[in-house]
Design a protein around this motif. Structure first.
Motif, PDB file in Angstrom:
ATOM      1  N   ASN A  26       0.839  -1.201   0.000  1.00  0.00           N
ATOM      2  CA  ASN A  26       0.000   0.000   0.000  1.00  0.00           C
ATOM      3  C   ASN A  26       0.869   1.244   0.000  1.00  0.00           C
ATOM      4  O   ASN A  26       2.085   1.172  -0.137  1.00  0.00           O
ATOM      5  CB  ASN A  26      -1.008  -0.043   1.158  1.00  0.00           C
ATOM      6  CG  ASN A  26      -0.326   0.026   2.520  1.00  0.00           C
ATOM      7  OD1 ASN A  26       0.879   0.227   2.609  1.00  0.00           O
ATOM      8  ND2 ASN A  26      -1.113  -0.139   3.570  1.00  0.00           N
ATOM      9  N   LYS A  27       0.220   2.394   0.209  1.00  0.00           N
ATOM     10  CA  LYS A  27       0.908   3.683   0.116  1.00  0.00           C
ATOM     11  C   LYS A  27       2.127   3.764   1.029  1.00  0.00           C
ATOM     12  O   LYS A  27       3.165   4.270   0.650  1.00  0.00           O
ATOM     13  CB  LYS A  27      -0.092   4.775   0.489  1.00  0.00           C
ATOM     14  CG  LYS A  27       0.393   6.165   0.196  1.00  0.00           C
ATOM     15  CD  LYS A  27      -0.664   7.161   0.626  1.00  0.00           C
ATOM     16  CE  LYS A  27      -0.268   8.583   0.230  1.00  0.00           C
ATOM     17  NZ  LYS A  27      -1.294   9.545   0.676  1.00  0.00           N
ATOM     18  N   THR A  28       1.947   3.224   2.244  1.00  0.00           N
ATOM     19  CA  THR A  28       3.055   3.311   3.202  1.00  0.00           C
ATOM     20  C   THR A  28       3.937   2.069   3.165  1.00  0.00           C
ATOM     21  O   THR A  28       4.627   1.763   4.136  1.00  0.00           O
ATOM     22  CB  THR A  28       2.508   3.506   4.624  1.00  0.00           C
ATOM     23  OG1 THR A  28       1.552   2.456   4.867  1.00  0.00           O
ATOM     24  CG2 THR A  28       1.833   4.834   4.778  1.00  0.00           C
TER      25      THR A  28
ATOM     26  N   GLY B 160       3.248  -0.940   3.388  1.00  0.00           N
ATOM     27  CA  GLY B 160       2.839  -2.079   4.206  1.00  0.00           C
ATOM     28  C   GLY B 160       2.466  -3.237   3.292  1.00  0.00           C
ATOM     29  O   GLY B 160       1.918  -3.020   2.209  1.00  0.00           O
ATOM     30  N   ILE B 161       2.802  -4.450   3.702  1.00  0.00           N
ATOM     31  CA  ILE B 161       2.478  -5.606   2.868  1.00  0.00           C
ATOM     32  C   ILE B 161       1.017  -5.993   3.071  1.00  0.00           C
ATOM     33  O   ILE B 161       0.591  -6.325   4.173  1.00  0.00           O
ATOM     34  CB  ILE B 161       3.417  -6.792   3.174  1.00  0.00           C
ATOM     35  CG1 ILE B 161       4.843  -6.408   2.773  1.00  0.00           C
ATOM     36  CG2 ILE B 161       2.964  -8.049   2.412  1.00  0.00           C
ATOM     37  CD1 ILE B 161       5.867  -7.497   2.977  1.00  0.00           C
ATOM     38  N   ILE B 162       0.249  -5.899   1.999  1.00  0.00           N
ATOM     39  CA  ILE B 162      -1.184  -6.173   2.027  1.00  0.00           C
ATOM     40  C   ILE B 162      -1.436  -7.651   1.738  1.00  0.00           C
ATOM     41  O   ILE B 162      -2.336  -8.273   2.264  1.00  0.00           O
ATOM     42  CB  ILE B 162      -1.872  -5.311   0.935  1.00  0.00           C
ATOM     43  CG1 ILE B 162      -1.752  -3.842   1.271  1.00  0.00           C
ATOM     44  CG2 ILE B 162      -3.317  -5.710   0.735  1.00  0.00           C
ATOM     45  CD1 ILE B 162      -2.471  -3.434   2.521  1.00  0.00           C
TER      46      ILE B 162
HETATM   47  C1  LIG Z   1      -0.498  -0.208   4.881  1.00  0.00           C
HETATM   48  O1  LIG Z   1      -0.489  -1.523   5.369  1.00  0.00           O
HETATM   49  C2  LIG Z   1       0.046  -1.629   6.690  1.00  0.00           C
HETATM   50  C3  LIG Z   1       0.128  -3.093   7.014  1.00  0.00           C
HETATM   51  O2  LIG Z   1      -1.034  -3.753   6.674  1.00  0.00           O
HETATM   52  C4  LIG Z   1      -0.861  -0.869   7.627  1.00  0.00           C
HETATM   53  O3  LIG Z   1      -0.355  -0.946   8.958  1.00  0.00           O
HETATM   54  C5  LIG Z   1      -0.923   0.581   7.201  1.00  0.00           C
HETATM   55  O4  LIG Z   1      -1.842   1.304   8.004  1.00  0.00           O
HETATM   56  C6  LIG Z   1      -1.368   0.675   5.754  1.00  0.00           C
HETATM   57  N1  LIG Z   1      -1.311   2.049   5.285  1.00  0.00           N
HETATM   58  C7  LIG Z   1      -2.291   2.663   4.678  1.00  0.00           C
HETATM   59  C8  LIG Z   1      -2.096   4.079   4.241  1.00  0.00           C
HETATM   60  O5  LIG Z   1      -3.360   2.085   4.457  1.00  0.00           O
END
Ligand SMILES: *[C@@H]1O[C@H](CO)[C@@H](O)[C@H](O)[C@H]1NC(C)=O
Ligand SMILES: *[C@@H]1O[C@H](CO)[C@@H](O)[C@H](O)[C@H]1NC(C)=O
Ligand SMILES: *[C@@H]1O[C@H](CO)[C@@H](O)[C@H](O)[C@H]1NC(C)=O
Ligand SMILES: *[C@@H]1O[C@H](CO)[C@@H](O)[C@H](O)[C@H]1NC(C)=O
Ligand SMILES: *[C@@H]1O[C@H](CO)[C@@H](O)[C@H](O)[C@H]1NC(C)=O
Ligand SMILES: *[C@@H]1O[C@H](CO)[C@@H](O)[C@H](O)[C@H]1NC(C)=O
Ligand SMILES: *[C@@H]1O[C@H](CO)[C@@H](O)[C@H](O)[C@H]1NC(C)=O
Length: 805
Positions: free
Chosen positions: A103-105, A107-109
């Motif tokens: 995702n944007k940050t 993070g592994i989705i």
């Molecule tokens: C991205 O994914 C991570 C891990 O699932 C999560 O903690 C984070 O909040 C997410 N960021 C956004 C902007 O959704």
């Protein structure tokens, strides 16, 4: 175990790519070439596309695969349970060689989580719709480190394995979406169970809804054998794997098997011309497909009425429930098994085998050994071969109740042997023996082949009848009354005997010399039909027997035509529901019973296998109530009889009643089962509201009852439609369901209206998801006629449609 710097490097590359890459279609994904939201990866033959999408009514983003020609049909979703908010998703390949969705940050989705690493990983979308990950340095191009085909969602594509890989214990099965806008796993699953013998099972949560019957070496015993068709099915059954797979000969055909969010498992084909998905077949096609519909120790036959019957030697556990078509408690033995000498078996042919609840299998026994094994164990109730290929082998034994047996196609030649006590066997033996003797006598004593044929046919007809009803003797009798008899029974058609003016003529009450009360309908004499034709039609109709149809006792064809019916002491439904005091006598449960009864009677008229009858004048005054207030449809005797295949007809002479006629019938003279469904919808809304459609008045608008119901529905105030006197007795969810079904029935277009069988299903199943109704037909039609004077005022009218239409 890579070190940190390289991870940083990898992420830098991704961010780089977000800003630099334009929206073009790529053909592979590599660690240095990820896929961003807005881009797609297309399969080599252009059939499938991989990318990010948002389902209907959802803003969340998912990574999925869909058809290029049908972009709203996704066949696979990676992050089903973990949507991405906003268009920042990126699909790339991580350090460990797995596909990762970020995702944007960052993070592994989602990740492909394969344990097999790759030195030089590349992902590609194959022409089959399979997203594969493999090692470029691997010599075998078909050696994948990961493939989406191993992780089905709700769709089975050609070439996908459905079932078990015993080596890693993996079972590939389908899970429905939660709803049309949420791909997260829903309630329904369709999978191959392997307990004893493989069997496909559709479940809602842990509850079974449908099963295919066990694998018998040739087919799943309860499914029709698939003959030559546009796809080729195969089943692989070996020590390592057990799976189903289909392949296409003609690759230009686009087809899929899908388990939709309502739990319907169906095969669809994309029409080349209309670009719409056509349904080829669906399981849970009919009532007998419903798991355990008839309860324990019974058999479901879809062409019989009623559909459920106890197995031979068994009787309903509750006779009363059974007669009211509540089959849940099933059947029990007439005579208990006592495990004494003389017990044997009854053979049952061409059925879906009972569910494997308590059972035992041995692959090595013969049928004879199987029988002996069953007799040795007192709780054994039935046995059969477990494998029917090459003459049959193996032994499958059931203990205790036999659940979910249905008659299936004759192709499935598997027999089951049901254990019987000695006394029952003698009974069966006796009746079989005498039948055999009768046929033998006939054959040896007559030379006329025609006569034999006639007799055998008669025999078959008798036998069939016997299964269906106990009143077989009365079935075939239609009395021809002479005019004098009827005249004297009705006091010479005196006015004091007049009980109504139904459609087609006045109705008189009469008492025969025997004391039997009858209702006589004098038909007006303008149909142009000959006496013989009339008689034939009446004889045909006299054979229709259903609890919810008024019984026709006979007719008179001298000078005048008259129909003689059983007399109903409680008159008609309109005398109750539109009457302030008598409406109190019909509380909600009673009204709901009446609705269901009328629906069943109408279904019988529409779907009886010999005749298809369109009523054409269904209305509250044609629903008579017997002494227990059970509804009986009347006036179907002058309805239109259709041949087996005919479904729609057109008439210049429109006969019906304002307020109940569907638009296409009143305007164009077109009638079909769907015009009856319209009238049923009006009837249903009238029963719930206690108001007449045509005489309906409201201070705020000029709509009739249908229009009023539609307005309330759209304002979310549907329950306000309900008759105030039902307040204490009603079941709100049932009332709402009835109103919604009523609105579905009165939709403007006949194609949108449901059939009687789905109406019964929708009314009777709390869980059934109902479609949203569209605008009703004729909702602002107003009546300008005079006041209402109680019962029998809504007269049948006859309109003549101009020739030019
Ligand atoms: C991205 O994914 C991570 C891990 O699932 C999560 O903690 C984070 O909040 C997410 N960021 C956004 C902007 O959704
Ligand atoms: C179908 O998908 C297209 C492209 O993804 C989208 O723009 C459109 O709104 C969808 N239509 C429907 C009816 O879902
Ligand atoms: C689909 O399900 C989700 C979550 O269960 C829910 O929030 C959403 O309202 C549902 N959408 C529809 C159209 O039913
Ligand atoms: C069924 O029997 C046939 C012939 O004996 C055999 O080839 C096949 O493997 C058997 N199938 C199963 C499922 O046992
Ligand atoms: C059918 O009978 C069962 C018990 O035998 C009862 O629980 C159930 O409510 C009945 N169903 C209907 C629709 O009457
Ligand atoms: C009969 O079969 C049942 C179920 O397999 C088993 O528990 C029981 O021991 C058997 N009884 C005999 C006498 O073999
Ligand atoms: C069935 O009837 C035949 C002849 O009447 C007799 O020989 C046989 O033993 C009977 N079988 C059973 C199970 O009663």
């Amino acid at each position: 175990m890579e070190s940190l710097p390289s991870i940083t490097f990898f992420y830098t590359l991704i961010s780089f790519s977000i800003f630099l890459e334009s929206s073009t279609a790529a053909d592979t994904i590599t660690p240095t070439r990820p896929l961003n939201d807005g881009e797609t990866l297309v399969s080599s033959g252009q059939t499938f596309e991989l990318g990010f999408f948002s389902p209907d009514d959802s803003k969340s983003r998912y990574l999925g695969i869909w058809y290029k020609n049908s972009p709203n049909t996704s066949v696979w979703v990676a992050n089903r349970e973990n949507p991405i908010e906003g268009s920042y998703g990126v699909l790339s390949i991580g350090n460990d060689g797995n596909l990762v969705l970020l995702n944007k940050t960052k993070g592994i989705i989602w990740s492909s989580s394969s344990s097999r690493g790759a030195e030089n990983p590349t992902a590609q979308l194959l022409e089959t719709g399979n997203l594969v990950l493999r090692d470029e340095s691997d010599v075998d191009p078909e050696s994948y480190t990961w493939q989406s085909f191993d992780f089905p969602c709700n769709t089975l594509l050609a070439g996908m394995k459905f079932g078990w890989n015993f080596k890693d214990g993996q079972n590939r099965y389908l899970t429905s979406w939660r709803n049309a806008s949420d791909p997260a796993p829903g309630d329904f699953t369709w999978r191959i169970d392997i307990v004893g013998l493989p069997q496909m099972v559709l479940r809602k949560g842990s509850e079974k809804k449908f099963r295919s019957g066990p694998w018998n070496g040739l087919s799943f015993n309860g499914l029709p054998l698939i003959k030559k068709t546009f796809f080729k099915s195969s089943l692989v059954d070996n020590a390592d794997e057990f799976y189903y797979l289909y392949e296409l000969d003609d690759k230009s055909i686009i087809t899929r098997l899908t388990l939709d969010e309502l739990g319907i498992y169906q095969r669809l084909v994309l029409s080349k011309t209309s670009k719409k998905w056509d349904i080829v077949y669906a399981v849970q096609d009919d009532l007998c497909d419903d798991y355990g519909r008839c309860g324990a120790n019974s058999i479901c036959r879809i062409n019989d009425r009623p559909i459920c019957e106890c197995l031979e030697g068994f009787v309903p556990k509750s006779q009363e429930e059974w007669e009211f078509q509540n089959w849940t408690s099933g059947c029990i033995r007439r005579t208990q098994l006592d495990c004494q000498k003389g017990e044997g078996f009854m053979e049952l042919e061409g059925v879906k085998l009972p569910d494997l609840l308590e059972f035992w299998v041995s692959k090595s026994m013969t049928l004879k050994e199987c029988e002996e094994e069953c007799l040795r164990n007192c709780s054994c109730t039935a046995y059969t071969n477990s494998n029917i290929s090459e003459g049959g082998s193996g032994c499958l034994i059931w203990f205790r109740d036999l659940i979910d047996i249905r008659e299936v196609h004759e192709d499935n030649k598997q027999n089951i042997y049901i254990r019987m006590p000695a006394s029952e066997l003698e009974l069966m033996n006796g009746s079989r023996q005498s039948k055999k003797r009768l046929v033998v006598v006939v054959v040896s004593s007559t030379a006329s082949g025609v006569f034999i044929l006639g007799l055998v046919l008669w025999f078959i007809v008798r036998k069939r009848k016997k299964r269906g009803s106990k009143t077989e003797k009365e079935d075939l009798e239609l009395q021809l009354f002479d005019l004098a008899t009827i005249s004297s029974a009705t006091n010479n058609f005196s006015d004091s005997n007049l009980i109504g003016k139904g459609g087609f003529g006045p109705v008189y009450k009469g008492t025969l010399a025997t004391g039997q009360e009858i209702a006589v309908k004098r038909l007006s004499n303008n149909s142009g039909q000959g006496f013989q034709e009339f008689k034939n039609e009446v004889i045909l109709i006299a054979k229709l027997q259903h609890r919810n149809l008024v019984r026709l006792l006979g007719c008179c064809v001298e000078e005048e035509r008259m129909l003689v019916y059983e007399y109903m002491p409680n008159k008609s439904l309109d005398c109750f529901i539109f009457d302030q005091e008598r409406s109190m006598l019909l509380n909600w449960p009673k009204r709901f019973d009446i609705v269901m009864g009328v629906a069943r009677g109408l279904l019988y008229l529409h779907q009886d296998s010999i005749l298809r009858i369109i009523h054409r004048d269904l209305k509250t005054s044609n629903i008579l109530l017997d002494s227990e207030l059970n509804p009986k449809i009347s006036d179907f005797g002058i309805a239109r009889v259709f041949g087996g295949q005919q479904t729609e007809a057109k008439t210049k002479l429109v006969i019906g009643t304002y307020g109940y006629m569907s638009p296409e019938y009143a305007i164009d003279g077109k009638f079909s089962v769907k015009s009856d469904v319209f009238s049923f919808g009006v009837l249903l809304l009238e029963i719930v509201s206690g108001k007449k459609n045509r005489r309906f008045c409201h201070p705020d608008h000029l709509h009739n009852l249908l229009g009023h119901a539609w307005l309330l529905w759209n304002e979310g105030k549907t329950l306000e439609l309900m008759d105030a006197c039902l307040k204490d007795s009603c079941v709100e969810s049932q009332v709402l369901r009835c109103i919604q079904v009523g609105l579905l029935c009165v939709q403007k277009l006949p194609v949108d209206r449901p059939t009687m069988s789905s109406i019964i299903f929708m009314l009777g199943n709390e869980e059934a998801t109902l479609p949203q109704p569209k605008q009703p037909g004729f909702f602002i039609e107003r009546s300008s006629e005079g006041d209402d004077k109680g019962c029998y005022t809504e007269n049948t009218v006859t309109l003549t449609i101009p020739e030019a239409r």
